[in-house]
Design an enzyme around this catalytic site. Structure first.
Site, short mmCIF file in Angstrom:
data_model
loop_
_atom_site.label_atom_id
_atom_site.label_comp_id
_atom_site.label_asym_id
_atom_site.label_seq_id
_atom_site.Cartn_x
_atom_site.Cartn_y
_atom_site.Cartn_z
N ALA A 15 78.40 75.10 99.46
CA ALA A 15 78.34 74.99 100.85
C ALA A 15 76.87 74.73 101.38
O ALA A 15 76.83 74.95 102.68
CB ALA A 15 79.03 76.28 101.97
N ILE A 19 78.48 67.82 102.50
CA ILE A 19 79.82 68.47 103.41
C ILE A 19 80.30 69.03 103.36
O ILE A 19 81.46 69.57 104.61
CB ILE A 19 80.95 66.87 102.45
CG1 ILE A 19 80.33 65.54 103.00
CG2 ILE A 19 82.08 67.42 102.77
CD1 ILE A 19 80.79 64.67 101.65
N GLY A 20 80.15 70.21 102.83
CA GLY A 20 79.83 71.63 101.65
C GLY A 20 79.68 72.24 103.62
O GLY A 20 80.52 73.39 104.54
N ASP A 71 77.93 79.78 90.07
CA ASP A 71 78.33 79.00 89.75
C ASP A 71 79.69 79.20 88.83
O ASP A 71 80.41 79.59 89.06
CB ASP A 71 77.27 78.76 88.34
CG ASP A 71 77.72 77.96 87.25
OD1 ASP A 71 78.53 76.55 87.73
OD2 ASP A 71 76.80 77.21 86.85
N TYR A 165 83.47 60.97 84.97
CA TYR A 165 83.86 60.98 85.92
C TYR A 165 84.96 61.32 87.21
O TYR A 165 85.05 62.15 87.77
CB TYR A 165 82.66 59.68 86.99
CG TYR A 165 82.48 60.50 88.76
CD1 TYR A 165 82.61 61.62 88.96
CD2 TYR A 165 82.45 59.24 89.63
CE1 TYR A 165 82.30 62.71 90.42
CE2 TYR A 165 83.31 60.07 90.72
CZ TYR A 165 82.70 61.49 91.19
OH TYR A 165 82.73 61.31 92.88
N LYS A 169 86.72 63.65 88.58
CA LYS A 169 87.57 63.65 90.03
C LYS A 169 88.66 63.84 90.14
O LYS A 169 89.79 64.82 90.53
CB LYS A 169 86.83 62.90 90.86
CG LYS A 169 86.30 63.00 92.31
CD LYS A 169 85.13 64.29 92.44
CE LYS A 169 85.29 64.65 93.50
NZ LYS A 169 84.39 65.42 94.05
#
Length: 416
Positions: A15, A19-20, A71, A165, A169
């Site tokens: 964040a 976007i976060g 992390d 990826y 995702k």
């Protein structure tokens, strides 16, 4: 029945920016408490924002902020941040799994360090953070988990250029699929994905100069996320796309989200069942698709033709100034209809081009289809976009690959 997030506590990974942070600020304006769980405690050389600057923005917007160095591959760090959140705000009502790592590279080009990073952050990190937050969500009046991940589309076109990826995702999306059912009636678990590319500092870095005008602002994701999190906890198991979901909420003006209203938009990955028709539609409107299915042409490979014409055009615009500002030797390994190896020396004298490998070792080796090569130098396809979509494979200095765009812009201005 809709709920307000006022007074609710949101635990948002990643964040500190993008976007976060946009989701955090949207909720903060309604008086929410925001746990900013991200790695960036010190300023990044290329990406703006830290957990502390994000916290200042959250407070300024009307919310309460708790910045935590996290992390999400580290179970201890997540556990500590969760405990700090509970101590500070009395509980956690909403988890937004936003943190993500990306490398749009093929199997042979993807180092295992990158594979581990993507699986560790996207898949394992999402699962682990959810696991540690869920006991607190179960005590909330209207608990939600929202993953920034795509609908599960098993069209092979979304796997072939970046299998690692896509697996990482889709791992986030599979968490939605399983946990929504596991906690049905107790916690709402949903996924949200953008219809188009979203302008963030990371996107600007990946996409290069000019990519932002093909993007929407992160506000569209923030608005969609807020509308999802306002739903009751029985609204669960959905894979939502921002534009479609907001249309259902009555939003009609999508120009408000465009970086450059009216400009064709770059579609995001994973959404279209027929990529061929989408490519055709986008090219008709002058946009650059982020992917393209392979050509079915079976023509016998030859050298020369349009490739040779393109190199003749390049020869006409290179000079000592271009060489001085570039300082790179490029090798192009072309496949498809006009197979061949060519080089571009922008390091020596006033520059040179030729067929075959360069006289001295190339700083950058670019592998791509000859038709995409011609599009690159005619301005129809940016190298960074070709690289992101997997159409262009690059070995060597990425900054030199980006510098190549300057030469292409010069050629297009000269109308060659």
């Amino acid at each position: 029945w809709l709920y307000s997030v006022s007074g609710c506590t949101l635990f948002i990974t990643g964040a500190s920016r993008g976007i976060g942070k946009a989701i955090a600020l949207k909720a903060a304006r309604d008086g929410a408490n925001i746990v900013i769980a991200a790695k960036t405690a010190e300023p990044h050389p290329k990406l703006p924002g830290t957990i502390y600057t994000a916290a200042q923005e959250v407070e300024a917007a009307g919310g309460k902020a708790l910045p935590c160095v996290v992390d999400i591959r580290d179970e201890q760090q997540i556990g500590d941040a969760v405990q700090k959140a509970v101590d500070a705000f009395g509980g956690i009502d909403i988890l937004v799994n936003n943190a993500s790592a990306i490398s749009l590279t093929g199997t042979l080009e993807t180092h295992m360090k990158k594979v581990d990073l993507m699986l560790g952050i996207n898949l394992r990190g999402t699962y682990l953070t959810s696991k540690l937050v869920i006991p607190h969500l179960l005590k909330s009046r209207n608990p939600h988990i929202l993953n920034l991940s795509p609908p599960l589309n098993l069209n092979p076109v979304w796997f072939k250029n970046h299998t690692a990826y896509t697996m990482a995702k889709y791992g986030m999306s599979m968490c939605v699929l399983g946990m929504a059912e596991e906690f049905r009636g107790q916690i709402a678990v949903n996924a949200l994905w953008p219809r188009t590319a979203i302008q963030t500092a990371a996107m600007d870095m990946l996409g290069g100069e000019g990519v932002s005008k093909q993007c929407r602002k992160a506000d569209i994701i923030a608005d969609a996320a807020y509308a999802i999190l306002s739903r009751p906890k029985d609204y669960t198991g959905h894979f939502l796309v921002d534009e479609e979901f907001l249309r259902e909420q009555g939003v009609k003006d999508f120009d408000q989200y465009a970086v450059q209203p009216g400009h064709p938009l770059l579609p995001d990955f994973f959404l279209d069942e027929t990529p061929e028709s989408l490519v055709e539609k986008m090219e008709q409107h002058g946009a650059t698709p982020a992917f393209k299915p392979p050509s079915s042409s079976s023509a016998t490979p030859t050298s020369g033709g349009p490739v040779e014409t393109t190199f003749d055009a390049i020869k006409g615009v290179i000079n000592e100034d271009v060489v001085k500002s570039t300082q790179g030797i490029y090798q192009f390994d072309l496949s498809g209809e006009h197979t061949g190896v060519w080089f571009l020396d922008l390091k020596t004298g006033s520059g040179s081009v030729g067929q075959g490998e360069p006289p001295t070792k190339a700083d950058v080796v670019m592998k791509m289809d000859s038709s995409d090569f011609s599009k690159m130098f005619s301005g129809k396809l940016k190298p960074t976009m070709a690289f992101m979509s997997g159409k262009l494979k690059i070995k060597g200095d990425m900054t030199l690959a980006i510098k190549l765009e300057k030469l292409m812009n010069r050629m297009n201005k000269a109308k060659l």
